[in-house]
Motif scaffolding. Structure first.
Motif, PDB file in Angstrom:
ATOM      1  N   SER A 132      15.884   6.464  -2.879  1.00 29.14           N
ATOM      2  CA  SER A 132      16.495   5.139  -2.860  1.00 29.14           C
ATOM      3  C   SER A 132      15.468   4.019  -3.015  1.00 29.14           C
ATOM      4  N   HIS A 133      14.241   4.225  -2.521  1.00 27.51           N
ATOM      5  CA  HIS A 133      13.198   3.187  -2.536  1.00 27.51           C
ATOM      6  C   HIS A 133      13.657   1.924  -1.828  1.00 27.51           C
ATOM      7  N   VAL A 134      14.617   2.058  -0.907  1.00 29.15           N
ATOM      8  CA  VAL A 134      15.175   0.873  -0.269  1.00 29.15           C
ATOM      9  C   VAL A 134      14.119   0.108   0.525  1.00 29.15           C
ATOM     10  N   GLU A 135      13.134   0.838   1.070  1.00 34.44           N
ATOM     11  CA  GLU A 135      12.094   0.188   1.865  1.00 34.44           C
ATOM     12  C   GLU A 135      11.132  -0.623   0.997  1.00 34.44           C
ATOM     13  N   GLU A 136      11.137  -0.388  -0.316  1.00 33.30           N
ATOM     14  CA  GLU A 136      10.233  -1.087  -1.225  1.00 33.30           C
ATOM     15  C   GLU A 136      10.874  -2.319  -1.867  1.00 33.30           C
ATOM     16  N   THR A 180      21.030   2.017  -7.910  1.00 32.29           N
ATOM     17  CA  THR A 180      20.159   1.181  -8.733  1.00 32.29           C
ATOM     18  C   THR A 180      19.112   2.012  -9.447  1.00 32.29           C
ATOM     19  N   CYS A 181      18.561   2.992  -8.742  1.00 30.01           N
ATOM     20  CA  CYS A 181      17.470   3.808  -9.288  1.00 30.01           C
ATOM     21  C   CYS A 181      17.957   5.007 -10.096  1.00 30.01           C
ATOM     22  N   GLN A 251       7.326  -3.578 -17.715  1.00 32.94           N
ATOM     23  CA  GLN A 251       6.763  -3.381 -16.369  1.00 32.94           C
ATOM     24  C   GLN A 251       7.573  -4.138 -15.320  1.00 32.94           C
ATOM     25  N   MET A 252       8.045  -5.332 -15.668  1.00 36.52           N
ATOM     26  CA  MET A 252       8.871  -6.090 -14.727  1.00 36.52           C
ATOM     27  C   MET A 252      10.151  -5.330 -14.400  1.00 36.52           C
ATOM     28  N   GLN A 257      13.726  -2.474 -10.877  1.00 33.98           N
ATOM     29  CA  GLN A 257      14.836  -1.519 -10.767  1.00 33.98           C
ATOM     30  C   GLN A 257      14.412  -0.162 -10.242  1.00 33.98           C
ATOM     31  N   TYR A 258      13.182   0.271 -10.582  1.00 37.93           N
ATOM     32  CA  TYR A 258      12.784   1.651 -10.255  1.00 37.93           C
ATOM     33  C   TYR A 258      11.586   1.742  -9.325  1.00 37.93           C
TER      34      TYR A 258
END
Length: 426
Positions: A132-136, A180-181, A251-252, A257-258
């Protein structure tokens, strides 16, 4: 087709998929059906799509209950009912307000987990194991997910009175971040968005700006196709985004998003950045702003959008290889096709082919579809020999990216047959 690849830890990238045997060019490495999917209702082009099969058609039957879901026929409606019956009540409860695609998609995940808590339907990755990368996420992204969570709560009220009825351990923000990812845009034969779906095992595929695989769809079925020879033990890669943008914009998007930075050779060398922004930074920004205005006019169905686009292209100092000029040419071609102004559509389309060959090099489905569109216009205008040449170029790509059995490739084969008949008759 799990025997074609295996899960492994990709250096610096986390989990990935690698080949367990040599994969030749133009192989289907995998087929995958979605864990869940939903039609996109924000479509700006073409006819609407069936909520079940995602086929575009002018005449669709509305669900008699929610009046929102639409189907080709009673067969599609019957097959959709298992997944639609709970969301049908939710839709009735919020109409005329319609939640976003991501809200409807996450609701489908919740309903499926409640009905089949042990179902993963995947060989390599269960839905709960997706990153999820939610913490990032930055504050802006978290705030956006918070708004989606509030919308979801209102949407679910007819089925779930409070969050205590969610699947055990289910975290709303975490799952929105997973979508999202990890969700895939489902496209039709012309590479236009028709739906969004979750294919958990395919989410293990890592990104490259010069990938060895591409993804195409037939209906909801995802096909992973090889566009290079892949040695045993080599990682399978796809492109997460449209690579027709300069490296700093790529890169943005990767970061937003990822949550990663791409260090491929194309990004490190800024390959083709100079071509993409040829003609000057200020002129590029001006064209970008003008395109936003054009897009708004097009979404409103206003015919003056084509006239404005025509004037914009004529007065532009930018070369056709500039990505914003190229978008304007694409816009003008599509607008002319919709208005059946074929001669002008062809002139705009021909100007796109060389830039497309630069940015979608080797085997890329987007380039194949563009060639096919131009070839169809030539055929319609009775230009049989040029159409044959253009459509053959499309076929050489499409037999790799889509495969000979794909319905779009078969349509292309029929067009080539029409060209042969036309050539013989002239």
């Amino acid at each position: 087709m799990a025997g074609n690849f295996e899960k492994f830890q990709s250096p610096g990238k986390g989990s990935g998929l690698r080949a367990t045997r040599h994969l030749a060019l133009s192989e289907t490495a995998a087929y995958s059906q979605p864990y869940v999917y939903t039609v996109c209702r924000g479509q700006k082009r073409g006819a609407a799509a069936c909520d079940q099969c995602l086929r575009r058609t002018e005449k669709l039957q509305r669900c008699s209950q929610c009046k929102f879901a639409r189907y080709c026929n009673s067969f599609c409606q019957k097959n959709a009912w298992k997944d639609h019956k709970r969301e049908c009540l939710c839709l009735k409860g919020v109409l005329p307000n319609v939640p976003t695609d991501s809200v409807r998609l996450l609701a489908r995940i919740i309903f499926k987990l409640l009905e089949q808590p042990d179902c993963t339907s995947e060989d390599f990755c269960a839905i709960h194991a997706l990153q999820s990368h939610v913490e990032e996420l930055n504050g802006e992204m978290r705030e956006g997910l918070g708004h989606l969570a509030a919308t979801l709560e209102q949407y679910l009220k007819k089925e779930l009175q409070d969050y205590s009825q969610l699947p055990p351990g289910f975290q709303i923000l975490d799952y929105f971040s997973k979508l999202t990812c990890n969700s895939f845009t489902i496209s039709d034969g012309e590479m236009q968005e028709v739906g969004v779906g979750v294919y958990p095992s395919m989410s293990l595929l890592n990104h490259s700006c010069d990938p060895n695989c591409v993804i195409v769809f037939e209906g909801t079925c995802l096909h992973l196709r090889t566009v290079k020879e892949i040695a045993k033990g080599e990682e399978l890669t796809i492109s997460y985004i449209d690579v027709k943008m300069p490296s700093h914009l790529r890169q943005m998007q990767f970061q937003r998003q990822y949550c990663f930075t791409c260090d491929c050779s194309r990004c490190l060398t800024k390959d083709k950045d100079e071509d993409m922004l040829a003609g000057g930074e200020e002129a590029s920004k001006q064209m970008e702003r003008s395109l936003a205005t054009l897009d708004e006019l097009r979404s409103q169905g206003k015919k003056e959008a084509l006239e404005l686009c025509n004037d914009l292209i004529k007065s532009s100092p930018l070369p056709d290889k500039n990505i914003y000029q190229l978008k304007a040419l694409d816009f003008a071609m599509d607008a002319c096709i919709n208005l059946e102004i074929c001669e002008e559509a062809l002139q705009f389309g021909l100007r796109t082919l060389q830039p497309y060959s630069m940015y979608y090099s080797n085997y890329h489905p987007v380039r194949a579809v563009q060639l096919m569109k131009v070839g169809k216009i030539q055929l319609h205008l009775g230009m049989f020999s040029p159409a044959m040449e253009t459509l053959k170029k499309a076929f050489d790509i499409m037999k790799v990216t889509h495969g000979r059995d794909n319905c779009l490739t078969q349509d292309l084969t029929e067009l080539l047959g029409d060209c042969e008949v036309g050539v013989k008759a002239t």
